[in-house]
Design a protein around this motif. Sequence first.
Motif, PDB file in Angstrom:
ATOM      1  N   SER A 193       0.245  11.806 -14.393  1.00 26.05           N
ATOM      2  CA  SER A 193      -0.497  10.664 -13.864  1.00 26.05           C
ATOM      3  C   SER A 193       0.127   9.328 -14.300  1.00 26.05           C
ATOM      4  N   THR A 194       0.622   9.233 -15.527  1.00 26.97           N
ATOM      5  CA  THR A 194       1.257   7.996 -15.977  1.00 26.97           C
ATOM      6  C   THR A 194       2.535   7.728 -15.190  1.00 26.97           C
ATOM      7  N   PHE A 195       3.346   8.767 -15.029  1.00 32.20           N
ATOM      8  CA  PHE A 195       4.579   8.644 -14.256  1.00 32.20           C
ATOM      9  C   PHE A 195       4.264   8.227 -12.820  1.00 32.20           C
ATOM     10  N   ALA A 196       3.250   8.834 -12.215  1.00 41.20           N
ATOM     11  CA  ALA A 196       2.873   8.523 -10.833  1.00 41.20           C
ATOM     12  C   ALA A 196       2.422   7.069 -10.710  1.00 41.20           C
ATOM     13  N   LEU A 197       1.647   6.606 -11.692  1.00 38.21           N
ATOM     14  CA  LEU A 197       1.165   5.229 -11.662  1.00 38.21           C
ATOM     15  C   LEU A 197       2.320   4.231 -11.790  1.00 38.21           C
TER      16      LEU A 197
ATOM     17  N   GLY B 248       3.625   1.640  -8.793  1.00 40.68           N
ATOM     18  CA  GLY B 248       3.716   0.197  -9.023  1.00 40.68           C
ATOM     19  C   GLY B 248       5.114  -0.323  -8.761  1.00 40.68           C
ATOM     20  N   ALA B 249       6.114   0.440  -9.198  1.00 42.71           N
ATOM     21  CA  ALA B 249       7.509   0.030  -8.984  1.00 42.71           C
ATOM     22  C   ALA B 249       7.854   0.018  -7.495  1.00 42.71           C
ATOM     23  N   VAL B 250       7.395   1.025  -6.762  1.00 44.71           N
ATOM     24  CA  VAL B 250       7.664   1.090  -5.321  1.00 44.71           C
ATOM     25  C   VAL B 250       7.002  -0.083  -4.601  1.00 44.71           C
TER      26      VAL B 250
ATOM     27  N   LEU C  94       0.812  -1.226   0.000  1.00 43.19           N
ATOM     28  CA  LEU C  94       0.000   0.000   0.000  1.00 43.19           C
ATOM     29  C   LEU C  94       0.844   1.273   0.000  1.00 43.19           C
ATOM     30  N   ALA C  95       2.144   1.150   0.211  1.00 41.38           N
ATOM     31  CA  ALA C  95       3.013   2.328   0.125  1.00 41.38           C
ATOM     32  C   ALA C  95       3.085   2.840  -1.310  1.00 41.38           C
TER      33      ALA C  95
END
Length: 154
Positions: free
Chosen positions: A42-46, A50-52, A28-29
């Motif tokens: 928004s794409t970069f944030a998504l 996901g990577a984190v 959930l982080a």
Amino acid sequence: MQNPATDARPRYHERLAPSLWLLVTIALAGPMVSLIFVPVGSTFALLLGGAVSALLVVAAIALAPVVSVQDGVFRAGRAHIDVRHLGDPVALSGTEARAARGTELPARGWHLIRGGIDGVVVIPNIDEADPVIAWTVSTRTPDRLAAVLRAAQA
């Protein structure tokens, strides 16, 4: 051609990985990180979120301590001891395990306790030169670990 001799020595290997609910909590982080970077894109944030999430879950599993018995050596996390220095292991679960992790936990013992893992094996240390009096180790299969330790001591 000869068949290689099979290794009949007892072996045990268990990674004390976090439980599923804890892995979900760790994951959930990622969405939280995504919310921080939404103003950037928004794409970069998504993708970053996901990577984190993936990185944190993989790290939690990879860095979990290992309990093993191999070649006459008992390992619990980064500590190890020859099984000849250990007494008769006691496999506990349920209320007895809760007491062994709590009120009956020896102050001069080696402890490898993980939340979410109910079983515990308590192994007395019979080496008089060692200040540690007992090892208390979490395990998902306490009866199996105790049986492997007994077999390795024989």
